[in-house]
Every structure is written in C-alpha cells, then in structure tokens.
Design a protein around this motif. Structure first.
Motif, PDB file in Angstrom:
ATOM      1  N   MET A  37     -38.277  12.635 -36.122  1.00 59.85           N
ATOM      2  CA  MET A  37     -38.163  12.713 -34.528  1.00 59.85           C
ATOM      3  C   MET A  37     -37.381  13.898 -34.247  1.00 59.85           C
ATOM      4  O   MET A  37     -37.678  14.782 -33.726  1.00 59.85           O
ATOM      5  CB  MET A  37     -37.719  11.505 -33.857  1.00 59.85           C
ATOM      6  N   PHE A  38     -36.271  13.876 -35.007  1.00 63.14           N
ATOM      7  CA  PHE A  38     -35.293  14.922 -35.152  1.00 63.14           C
ATOM      8  C   PHE A  38     -35.898  16.461 -35.385  1.00 63.14           C
ATOM      9  O   PHE A  38     -35.755  17.251 -35.024  1.00 63.14           O
ATOM     10  CB  PHE A  38     -33.935  14.756 -35.438  1.00 63.14           C
ATOM     11  N   SER A  39     -36.885  16.252 -36.422  1.00 66.30           N
ATOM     12  CA  SER A  39     -37.482  17.462 -36.914  1.00 66.30           C
ATOM     13  C   SER A  39     -38.711  17.920 -36.319  1.00 66.30           C
ATOM     14  O   SER A  39     -39.110  18.802 -36.482  1.00 66.30           O
ATOM     15  CB  SER A  39     -37.941  17.027 -38.453  1.00 66.30           C
ATOM     16  N   GLY A  40     -39.048  16.984 -35.066  1.00 66.89           N
ATOM     17  CA  GLY A  40     -40.059  17.539 -34.331  1.00 66.89           C
ATOM     18  C   GLY A  40     -41.431  17.121 -34.730  1.00 66.89           C
ATOM     19  O   GLY A  40     -42.550  17.773 -34.042  1.00 66.89           O
ATOM     20  N   VAL A  41     -41.714  15.940 -35.461  1.00 71.36           N
ATOM     21  CA  VAL A  41     -43.070  15.717 -35.950  1.00 71.36           C
ATOM     22  C   VAL A  41     -43.586  14.499 -35.809  1.00 71.36           C
ATOM     23  O   VAL A  41     -44.602  14.174 -36.206  1.00 71.36           O
ATOM     24  CB  VAL A  41     -43.110  15.919 -37.646  1.00 71.36           C
ATOM     25  N   LEU A  42     -42.541  13.553 -35.151  1.00 72.29           N
ATOM     26  CA  LEU A  42     -42.990  12.089 -34.820  1.00 72.29           C
ATOM     27  C   LEU A  42     -42.553  11.882 -33.428  1.00 72.29           C
ATOM     28  O   LEU A  42     -41.325  11.602 -33.127  1.00 72.29           O
ATOM     29  CB  LEU A  42     -42.524  11.215 -35.640  1.00 72.29           C
ATOM     30  N   GLU A  69     -43.230   4.376 -21.633  1.00 70.65           N
ATOM     31  CA  GLU A  69     -42.159   4.819 -20.895  1.00 70.65           C
ATOM     32  C   GLU A  69     -41.830   6.314 -21.181  1.00 70.65           C
ATOM     33  O   GLU A  69     -41.183   7.272 -20.215  1.00 70.65           O
ATOM     34  CB  GLU A  69     -40.866   3.973 -21.219  1.00 70.65           C
ATOM     35  N   LEU A  70     -41.784   7.002 -22.074  1.00 75.57           N
ATOM     36  CA  LEU A  70     -41.506   8.404 -22.458  1.00 75.57           C
ATOM     37  C   LEU A  70     -42.753   8.914 -22.919  1.00 75.57           C
ATOM     38  O   LEU A  70     -43.524   8.485 -23.846  1.00 75.57           O
ATOM     39  CB  LEU A  70     -40.489   8.306 -23.425  1.00 75.57           C
ATOM     40  N   PRO A  71     -42.705  10.283 -22.819  1.00 71.49           N
ATOM     41  CA  PRO A  71     -43.974  11.028 -23.267  1.00 71.49           C
ATOM     42  C   PRO A  71     -43.688  11.492 -24.963  1.00 71.49           C
ATOM     43  O   PRO A  71     -42.371  11.401 -25.124  1.00 71.49           O
ATOM     44  CB  PRO A  71     -43.961  12.390 -22.618  1.00 71.49           C
ATOM     45  N   ALA A  72     -44.607  11.560 -25.562  1.00 72.85           N
ATOM     46  CA  ALA A  72     -44.359  12.033 -27.238  1.00 72.85           C
ATOM     47  C   ALA A  72     -43.816  13.425 -27.248  1.00 72.85           C
ATOM     48  O   ALA A  72     -44.584  14.212 -27.978  1.00 72.85           O
ATOM     49  CB  ALA A  72     -45.576  11.806 -27.903  1.00 72.85           C
ATOM     50  N   ASP A  73     -42.628  13.545 -26.576  1.00 73.84           N
ATOM     51  CA  ASP A  73     -41.945  15.029 -26.757  1.00 73.84           C
ATOM     52  C   ASP A  73     -40.764  14.819 -27.519  1.00 73.84           C
ATOM     53  O   ASP A  73     -39.605  14.310 -27.199  1.00 73.84           O
ATOM     54  CB  ASP A  73     -41.630  15.395 -25.275  1.00 73.84           C
TER      55      ASP A  73
END
Length: 245
Positions: free
Chosen positions: A142-147, A186-190
C-alpha cells in the motif's frame, strides 16, 4: 502529506474529523520495501521516536543495503537494535541479517523488484521476511502504491473495531480481514489516500483511543463510537472519571 478530499462515506467522515484534530500525519522516513522491513525489525514495542533513532543509527553506522547489513559486525547490529528496545535485541539483529540474505538470494539484492509482480504474489513473497505477516506485507505494498486496500496495524484496527467497522473476532487475522472487507466499500482504491488513512488511524489509536484507559471524552469521533457509551456508563456506575489527555 498533501491535502486529501475524503470520500462521502461514514469512514470518510471519521477520517476527516480525525485529520482536523491532529493535522496531516508524517510518514516514516523510509524509501522502498527493504527500508520498510528494516524499519519494522530494528525496534520492538518502541514509540516512533525510539524506532526512528534506531533506524537512523542503522542508516548512519551500517547502511540500508543488504550487502552492508551482512558485512556489519553482529555486535554493532545488536547495539543498534537495542536502541529500539531491549527485548530480543540479539534476535532482531539476526533478523536484519536474515532479511538482507533473503533479499540477495531471492531478489538479486533489489527488493523493489517485488513491486512489479501481481500484488497477491508480491504479498506472499514479502511474508517470507521476519516479522512480516499479512497486514505488514499489505502495508508495504500500500505504501509503495501497488495495492489499493486499507492495511492496518493494531492501533488502527482497534479504532475501527470500536467505531463499528467490521467485527471483533476470535483471532487478530479474522478481525483484520473483516474490517478490511468493510473498508473496501468505504474508501477508494487510492494508495495515497489509504496510506494517509492508515497513518491517521494509527495516530488516533496511539494518542486517544488507547487499548487501556482510552481518553474517550476528548475523541473527535466519539459520537460515532459504540465503545464510548458503554465505557461512560460503566464509569458513571462505578463513580470513576474519564481521565484527561
């Protein structure tokens, strides 16, 4: 971190209120998956200041590459991990070396290559590293921007359980999965937004929504909390008081 417009959802409202209370969070001083693993291993049961001190010592005295960690004297690595907490300092020094060796053997010394793989495959590979379970592997991705899922640690998980997102189940893993499924709607996949959400929920769990003695009356989202009315009722019945921050 940059300003973010939270989505029009219950969790989006919660995160907006928490951010208004604390301000924008500061991410850890890491660059890439290998740094994140070192950040986790170098300290144990330590606050961010102490973890940061140990990580900075590792950066300055050894270096943050697999080759430099493997070349470092074991005594030096132990001295550094001891800065991050006295518990299992020698074992954590060995885990730093194990992570470095695994990165050399399986990833040619460049763990960032894992980010090019399908996320589920990348997650399984990251879970081979010491002290990295499923939540930790998802956090790295997630922190790396891929999940694009909300990866949580124990503080953030506790906050969302008390707010009624997902279910508090018998195992940590089952609770984590329950909450993660709810947050998908609840949250977008951003990944930028999700990373900020992770940091804010963690901060709230460390500052106010404590495991023991939570400061419920100062909580900016206690109107949404299932735990607050129960705690308030128990304290009134027992003649206790909600403690100040």
């Amino acid at each position: 971190m940059a300003a973010i417009k939270w989505p029009d959802s219950r969790l989006g409202w919660v995160l907006d209120r928490i951010e208004r209370h604390y301000g924008s969070p500061t991410p850890p001083p890491v660059a890439g998956p290998f740094d994140m693993i070192l950040w986790e291993v170098v300290a144990y049961l330590a606050d961010d200041a102490r973890r940061g001190m140990a990580f900075d010592a590792l950066r300055k005295q050894v270096g943050l590459t697999p080759g430099k960690i493997l070349a470092a004297p074991k005594t030096l690595l132990c001295d550094i991990t001891r800065m991050g907490g006295s518990i299992a300092a020698e074992e954590r020094a060995e885990r730093l070396q194990a992570a470095a060796q695994l990165t050399l053997d399986e990833f040619g010394g460049d763990l960032a290559s894992v980010l090019k793989l399908p996320p589920q495959r990348a997650k399984k590979l990251l879970m081979q590293f010491p002290m990295i379970g499923e939540p930790g592997a998802e956090k790295i991705l997630m922190f790396s921007g891929v999940l694009g899922v909300l990866a949580l640690e124990s503080n953030g998980l506790r906050v969302l359980v008390r707010l009624g997102f997902g279910q508090d189940r018998k195992s940590y893993s089952a609770t984590y999965k329950s909450i993660r499924e709810v947050t998908l709607d609840e949250l977008p996949a951003d990944c930028v937004l999700l990373t900020k959400a992770h940091l804010l929920l963690r901060q709230h769990g460390q500052r106010l929504c404590l495991r023991n003695g939570p400061v419920c009356h100062a909580c900016p989202v206690n109107s949404e909390c299932r735990f607050f009315p129960e705690r308030w009722g128990r304290l009134k019945a027992g003649g206790g008081e909600l403690r100040s921050p």
